[in-house]
Design a protein around this motif. Structure first.
Motif, PDB file in Angstrom:
ATOM      1  N   SER A 191       4.303  12.032   1.248  1.00  0.00           N
ATOM      2  CA  SER A 191       4.752  12.006   2.541  1.00  0.00           C
ATOM      3  C   SER A 191       6.243  12.664   2.813  1.00  0.00           C
ATOM      4  O   SER A 191       6.174  13.608   3.928  1.00  0.00           O
ATOM      5  CB  SER A 191       4.659  10.798   3.156  1.00  0.00           C
ATOM      6  N   GLN A 240      -2.685   8.020  -3.365  1.00  0.00           N
ATOM      7  CA  GLN A 240      -1.502   7.935  -2.541  1.00  0.00           C
ATOM      8  C   GLN A 240      -0.646   6.915  -2.868  1.00  0.00           C
ATOM      9  O   GLN A 240       0.661   7.079  -2.608  1.00  0.00           O
ATOM     10  CB  GLN A 240      -2.286   7.607  -1.105  1.00  0.00           C
ATOM     11  N   ASP A 259       3.465   7.468  -2.901  1.00  0.00           N
ATOM     12  CA  ASP A 259       4.367   6.756  -2.090  1.00  0.00           C
ATOM     13  C   ASP A 259       5.366   6.118  -3.073  1.00  0.00           C
ATOM     14  O   ASP A 259       6.522   5.901  -2.723  1.00  0.00           O
ATOM     15  CB  ASP A 259       3.376   5.633  -1.219  1.00  0.00           C
TER      16      ASP A 259
END
Length: 690
Positions: A101, A130, A134
């Motif tokens: 992100s 993911q 993260d």
């Protein structure tokens, strides 16, 4: 001739279970075997496991990758071709990627084949990948924003998910290429590989969830990436000590790192900067030293400052930079020193006086006691011996427990080389008080011993010098001999042949003199020779070694008093000839392997110092070797075939030194195999009688 030797090598390798592809150098063999690029017999696997598997502990693959990259130019071209894939970024089947992100990480994962993630219940492949992205973003935020580190070269940074459980490693960080544009002259880029899902039993998923294993691996490996970005030539023990420490700083609820402390606190008499392995604690178990530094110096900025200082340090050639000196310089800039903090750290291991992570102090094992005493006084004849010889930055604990014979006040008299520090801890119930010698004194007085639970004496070598002696007693006597006052006017060494010549001033009334000598310490002198002259030539010496001498009139009743007026002299290595045959006294080995610094030469030197120079027959053998070997070494160094043959001959010698049990097993196996061969020979060639 060479074909015959090759056949002999193959036969010997079959017996020993060794692989000698192309008869590569020992460094090549080490890396080929470590990366499983050699065919291995059962015996070779057993030998390799003792050297590299480190008691079966799951750990980090970075030390091996770092060593391979550093030693790359020392390897033969054929070896480099085989191992090139170990330094190249992995290729995954059906590779897919996810950008984190924050844009700092690109996560690579396989969609088919053995590297496909099979995440734990509650995750899909996409959601697990993911979670990886993260987690690394969280690690990045702490290191860069909170702790103030400089990011490693490369944005986005590449993370590869691979099946690593079979290798028994959580992850590994591999350097790529020099990146001085980051502002640090010796900065390197890197990439990280971590296990694809941490669900294998080797990661103990019932104790640590896959997410927890991911978290500590991300914290650990990404700090290795930062380290490469500061200076490629880091000392691996401190790299592992720092990465391991940060696991708990970023993810305090996991606590897997405490498992490494058992080995460390069982081996306190090994140096702080011992190689990074878990058999003896290594760098993994030294992470607790960083906790001490952070507590004593205002937080993690002290540790970061050490790495920043390393970034500005120039390496010597292609060698890793010793971190002890970097740590000491950083601590001195803060008004302390490595000696002071090392002693403080060692004391905390007994007292448990940690100021952070209080709920986890119970997870720190009690350090091993070198000796425990219940009978008093403690003297030179006590069992166990109240003395120890310590390598650099190491320590030992001795316990004294009150008994019917114990005094109300315990008085400890120390006999120790300069550089040994001592602290006594009196434990009464849960209360611990510390006592040290007074200024200029070698005596520690501990009142209240009779009602105490125990007194524990800490003896620490707080210097970078090896083999410092430390002893103590409780009856006022000194444990070892030392010299009261006669001064040796000169102590000179000659190298061809090796000898030490002593001379001293005559003492009024003395008709003869006793010479005391030690080959290990200024405070472990023993009676050696007696002479009526005022000079003496000692020819029972070898090069590349230091000797200690004292001289007393024969009428003096032995050595007592402080360790002063001891003459030390080092018999230096003779200058190497232009052919390169010399090297620290290990002439033939140096000629065979091409360098005095080669790992196999170091092994032979250490064997000589530890097992041969410590006894008269061994010294005689070494002396004979030094007289006969230099001419032969010069011939070997000039001929590649002879160097090849010498390495072949030395291989079983090195194996016997490193793995004596395995070597004995191999010899017994060879003897057993030879019996049917001899019988067959006799049947074929037995005479025919008519």
């Amino acid at each position: 001739m060479k074909m015959a030797l090759s056949r002999l090598a193959v036969a010997f390798a079959c017996v020993l279970g060794l692989s000698l592809p192309g008869l590569a150098g020992q460094l090549d063999d080490y890396y080929l075997a470590a990366f499983n690029e050699q065919s291995s017999s059962a015996l070779e696997k057993a030998i390799l496991s003792t050297a590299t598997e480190t008691a079966g502990a799951v750990q980090c693959g970075t030390p091996l990758k770092h060593g391979l990259s550093r030693d790359w130019n020392l390897l033969e071209s054929a070896t480099r071709q085989v191992l090139a894939k170990q330094l190249a970024a992995p290729t995954l089947t059906g590779e897919a990627t996810i950008l984190s992100s924050g844009g700092h990480f690109l996560i690579h994962y396989a969609t088919s084949g053995s590297d496909v993630p099979t995440p734990a219940t509650g995750y899909t492949i996409t959601s697990w990948v993911q979670a990886v992205a993260d987690t690394f973003e969280n690690v990045y935020a702490v290191y860069m924003t909170t702790d103030g580190y400089h990011p490693p070269p490369g944005t986005p940074y590449h993370i590869y998910l691979r099946s690593l459980a079979a290798l028994r490693i959580y992850g590994q960080t591999t350097s790529t290429s020099s990146s001085p544009a980051t502002g640090f002259a010796y900065a390197y880029g890197s990439y990280i590989e971590i296990d694809k899902d941490f669900t294998s039993s080797v990661f103990h998923p019932l104790v640590y969830t896959p997410l927890q294993s991911l978290q500590i691996t991300a914290a650990h490996e990404y700090h290795h990436a930062i380290q490469y970005g500061y200076n490629f030539f880091f000392d691996i023990w401190y790299a592992e000590a720092t990465s391991t420490w940060y696991e708990d700083e970023l993810y305090d609820n996991v606590n897997q790192l405490y498992a490494y402390l058992d080995a460390t606190l069982l081996n306190t008499n090994l140096s702080l900067d011992i190689a990074a392995d878990t058999t003896t604690g290594g760098g993994y178990g030294r992470w607790l030293f960083n906790r001490h530094l952070a507590e004593a110096h205002g937080g993690q900025s002290m540790v970061r400052g050490i790495w920043e200082r390393l970034a500005a340090t120039t390496p010597a050639g292609q060698s890793d930079i010793p971190m002890a000196a970097i740590i000491d310089t950083s601590l001195q800039a803060s008004g302390s020193s490595l000696a002071t903090d090392f002693l403080g750290y060692a004391g905390k291991l007994y007292t448990g006086a940690w100021s952070t992570h209080p709920s986890e102090v119970r997870l720190i094992p009690t350090p091993t006691m070198t000796g425990t005493f219940t009978s008093y006084p403690v003297t030179v004849t006590s069992v166990p011996s109240p003395s120890i010889t310590l390598p650099h930055y190491s320590f030992a604990f001795f316990r004294m427990v009150p008994s019917a014979t114990s005094p109300a006040t315990l008085t400890i008299t120390l006999t120790a080389d300069a550089g040994i520090s001592a602290v006594a801890f009196r434990k009464t119930g849960s209360s611990i008080a510390s006592f040290t010698p007074g200024s200029g004194s070698n005596v520690i007085t501990i009142p209240g011993f009779g009602t105490a639970t125990e007194v524990v004496l800490l003896l620490a070598n707080t210097t970078g010098s090896d083999n410092l002696f430390a002893g103590f007693s409780s009856d006022g006597t000194q444990i070892t001999y030392a010299l009261p006052g006669t001064t040796i006017l000169s102590a000179t060494a000659a190298t061809a042949p090796a000898a030490v010549t002593l001379s001293w001033a005559a003492v009024t009334g003395a008709t003869s003199y006793r010479i005391y000598r030690s080959s290990s310490s200024s405070t472990s002198l023993a009676l050696y020779k007696e002479t009526s002259a005022t000079s003496f030539t000692d020819s029972d010496v070898v090069v590349d070694h230091t000797y200690y001498y004292a001289v007393l009139p024969a009428t003096t009743a032995g050595l007592t008093g402080p360790a002063s007026q001891v003459a030390s002299v080092t018999v230096s290595t003779p200058p190497a000839t232009s052919s390169g045959g010399g090297g620290g006294g290990c002439f033939i080995a140096t000629a065979a392997y091409g360098s005095y610094l080669h790992p196999q030469v170091r092994i032979l030197r250490e064997f000589r110092d530890r097992y041969l120079l410590t006894n008269a027959p061994g010294r005689a053998f070494v002396g004979l070797y030094y007289r006969l070997s230099p001419p032969l070494a010069d011939v070997i160094a000039r001929h590649e075939t002879l160097r090849w043959a010498a390495r072949l001959v030395l291989t079983p010698v090195v194996m016997a030194v490193v793995h004596p049990v395995a070597m004995a097993a191999a010899l017994m196996m060879a003897a057993a195999l030879s019996i049917p061969l001899r019988r067959r020979y006799r049947r074929i060639f037995q005479p025919v009688w008519h």
